[in-house]
Design a protein around this motif. Structure first.
Motif, PDB file in Angstrom:
ATOM      1  N   LEU A 186     -11.944 -28.415 -28.926  1.00 40.63           N
ATOM      2  CA  LEU A 186     -11.851 -29.630 -29.159  1.00 40.63           C
ATOM      3  C   LEU A 186     -11.257 -30.019 -30.482  1.00 40.63           C
ATOM      4  O   LEU A 186     -10.554 -31.038 -30.579  1.00 40.63           O
ATOM      5  N   VAL A 187     -11.482 -29.492 -31.632  1.00 46.54           N
ATOM      6  CA  VAL A 187     -10.997 -29.561 -32.953  1.00 46.54           C
ATOM      7  C   VAL A 187      -9.697 -29.717 -32.988  1.00 46.54           C
ATOM      8  O   VAL A 187      -9.346 -30.610 -33.567  1.00 46.54           O
ATOM      9  N   THR A 193     -14.702 -34.236 -36.811  1.00 47.43           N
ATOM     10  CA  THR A 193     -15.719 -35.305 -36.625  1.00 47.43           C
ATOM     11  C   THR A 193     -15.609 -35.811 -35.256  1.00 47.43           C
ATOM     12  O   THR A 193     -16.963 -36.178 -34.664  1.00 47.43           O
ATOM     13  N   ALA A 194     -14.666 -36.127 -34.681  1.00 52.03           N
ATOM     14  CA  ALA A 194     -14.623 -36.641 -33.298  1.00 52.03           C
ATOM     15  C   ALA A 194     -15.182 -35.648 -32.443  1.00 52.03           C
ATOM     16  O   ALA A 194     -15.932 -35.931 -31.507  1.00 52.03           O
ATOM     17  N   ALA A 195     -14.985 -34.498 -32.610  1.00 50.50           N
ATOM     18  CA  ALA A 195     -15.672 -33.327 -31.737  1.00 50.50           C
ATOM     19  C   ALA A 195     -16.911 -33.314 -31.559  1.00 50.50           C
ATOM     20  O   ALA A 195     -17.654 -32.962 -30.879  1.00 50.50           O
ATOM     21  N   ILE A 196     -17.459 -33.485 -32.848  1.00 54.15           N
ATOM     22  CA  ILE A 196     -19.193 -33.500 -32.848  1.00 54.15           C
ATOM     23  C   ILE A 196     -19.694 -34.773 -32.097  1.00 54.15           C
ATOM     24  O   ILE A 196     -20.568 -34.327 -31.464  1.00 54.15           O
ATOM     25  N   PRO A 308     -14.686 -20.723 -40.098  1.00 51.21           N
ATOM     26  CA  PRO A 308     -13.487 -20.154 -39.251  1.00 51.21           C
ATOM     27  C   PRO A 308     -13.119 -21.541 -38.277  1.00 51.21           C
ATOM     28  O   PRO A 308     -11.832 -21.818 -38.257  1.00 51.21           O
ATOM     29  N   VAL A 309     -14.196 -22.238 -37.810  1.00 50.80           N
ATOM     30  CA  VAL A 309     -13.542 -23.178 -36.716  1.00 50.80           C
ATOM     31  C   VAL A 309     -12.700 -24.378 -37.469  1.00 50.80           C
ATOM     32  O   VAL A 309     -11.768 -24.972 -37.135  1.00 50.80           O
ATOM     33  N   ALA A 317      -9.893 -32.414 -42.880  1.00 55.31           N
ATOM     34  CA  ALA A 317     -11.276 -32.555 -41.907  1.00 55.31           C
ATOM     35  C   ALA A 317     -12.490 -32.843 -42.915  1.00 55.31           C
ATOM     36  O   ALA A 317     -12.809 -31.706 -43.359  1.00 55.31           O
ATOM     37  N   SER A 318     -12.936 -34.049 -42.847  1.00 57.11           N
ATOM     38  CA  SER A 318     -14.194 -34.254 -43.654  1.00 57.11           C
ATOM     39  C   SER A 318     -15.440 -33.492 -43.232  1.00 57.11           C
ATOM     40  O   SER A 318     -16.179 -32.982 -44.134  1.00 57.11           O
TER      41      SER A 318
END
Length: 321
Positions: A186-187, A193-196, A308-309, A317-318
């Motif tokens: 998804l990242v 952040t949205a993936a979380i 790694p991700v 990416a915060s």
């Protein structure tokens, strides 16, 4: 000749604004569809594997538990292959291995196992104090049980199919599939952040099948089932997704998942009726406040090394830094 070259360069400059961004948007859209469909495939495989075995037995029957555990273990073993295929389809260039992207790595392993679990235990300060108050041996007995548990009790747990499912198989397989495999997919599309917040939706929906089983047994109302199996699992999934993105390890989410399964939902109603209600409510509130204070401190990527991700996300990416 110079005029022809100038004309060609002008044509290319004129065409780029019209077709370049459009093609890039289309490529991004296609990539996102591949990411979402890959996650949906994994979720369907996981839940579908539970119903390969046609049975009228209760979900807690040892025979059915063993069959379902075998199914989800197989799906979990196949999840790295799905991530590998996804990487090949999108032609992603990445130095990290599939296992590293899924959070299975050695760097920072010890803090990744200890600190998120400690953070989760802080959140459960109220329920832990509640349990200690109700323990016949008192708080000292509760601590002694945690530090030096009875070997016979552990042997009974290991031999209990329900315990093995709730404390071992479910946390390992669900976190590996719904966090370790889905978040890397998804990242690149949504960002960290949205993936979380997006990955837990698959996790919550995957637990809705429990509604059918409970409705079949007339155990709970539909509204209660939806609240328990979707809202709670989605919020919990967001927390473990946050842990995964901040630490780059799957071991933290697995241990937190196992601990939460052992504790269940905090029983606020019972605390309100307890003779020592004020002390209990204070412990509940203290646990929540300390949890919020330590949330970013104990999950600081400083403890866990390069994640790694995060190499799949944009540099700013915060959630990864």
């Amino acid at each position: 000749d110079m005029l022809i070259l100038n004309d060609r360069s002008n044509v290319s400059v004129m065409l780029e604004p019209e077709h370049g961004p459009a093609m890039q948007v289309e490529h991004t859209r296609t990539r996102c569809w591949v990411c979402v469909l890959s996650c949906l495939l994994l979720a369907c495989l996981y839940v579908g594997s539970l119903y390969v075995w046609r049975s009228s037995l209760h979900r807690d029957h040892p025979s059915l538990i063993k069959r379902r555990c075998a199914s989800v273990l197989l799906v979990s073993a196949l999840s790295p292959a799905v991530v590998k295929a996804w990487i090949r389809i999108l032609l992603l260039q990445n130095d990290a291995s599939v296992w590293e992207l899924m959070g299975v790595r050695l760097e920072g392993l010890v803090p990744a196992a200890v600190l998120p679990l400690l953070l989760t235990m802080v959140f459960y300060l109220g329920p832990l104090v509640h349990s200690a108050m109700d323990n016949p041996a008192g708080f000292t007995g509760e601590v002694q049980e945690l530090i030096s548990p009875d070997v016979r009790s552990w042997m009974l747990c290991v031999g209990d199919a329900v315990w093995l499912r709730n404390q071992v198989v479910a946390p390992v397989t669900e976190e590996l599939v719904f966090r370790g495999a889905m978040l890397p997919m998804l990242v690149p599309c949504t960002g960290p952040t949205a993936a979380i917040f997006m990955a837990p939706l698959f996790f919550g929906v995957a637990h809705l099948h429990h509604i059918m089983e409970q409705r079949r047994l007339n155990q709970d109302s539909l509204g209660y089932s939806v609240t328990l199996f979707f809202l709670y699992t989605t919020v919990f999934g967001a927390f473990t997704s946050f842990i995964f993105m901040r630490t780059g390890h799957v071991v933290g989410p697995v241990l937190c998942h196992s601990f939460c399964n052992s504790q269940g939902l905090p029983d606020i109603r019972s605390a309100l009726r307890h003779p020592q209600r004020s002390a209990l409510l204070f412990s509940y509130l203290t646990g929540l406040l300390v949890f919020l204070v330590l949330l970013f401190t104990l999950t600081d990527p400083f403890f866990y090394g390069a994640i790694p991700v995060c190499s799949l996300a944009a540099p700013a990416a915060s959630a990864c830094y």
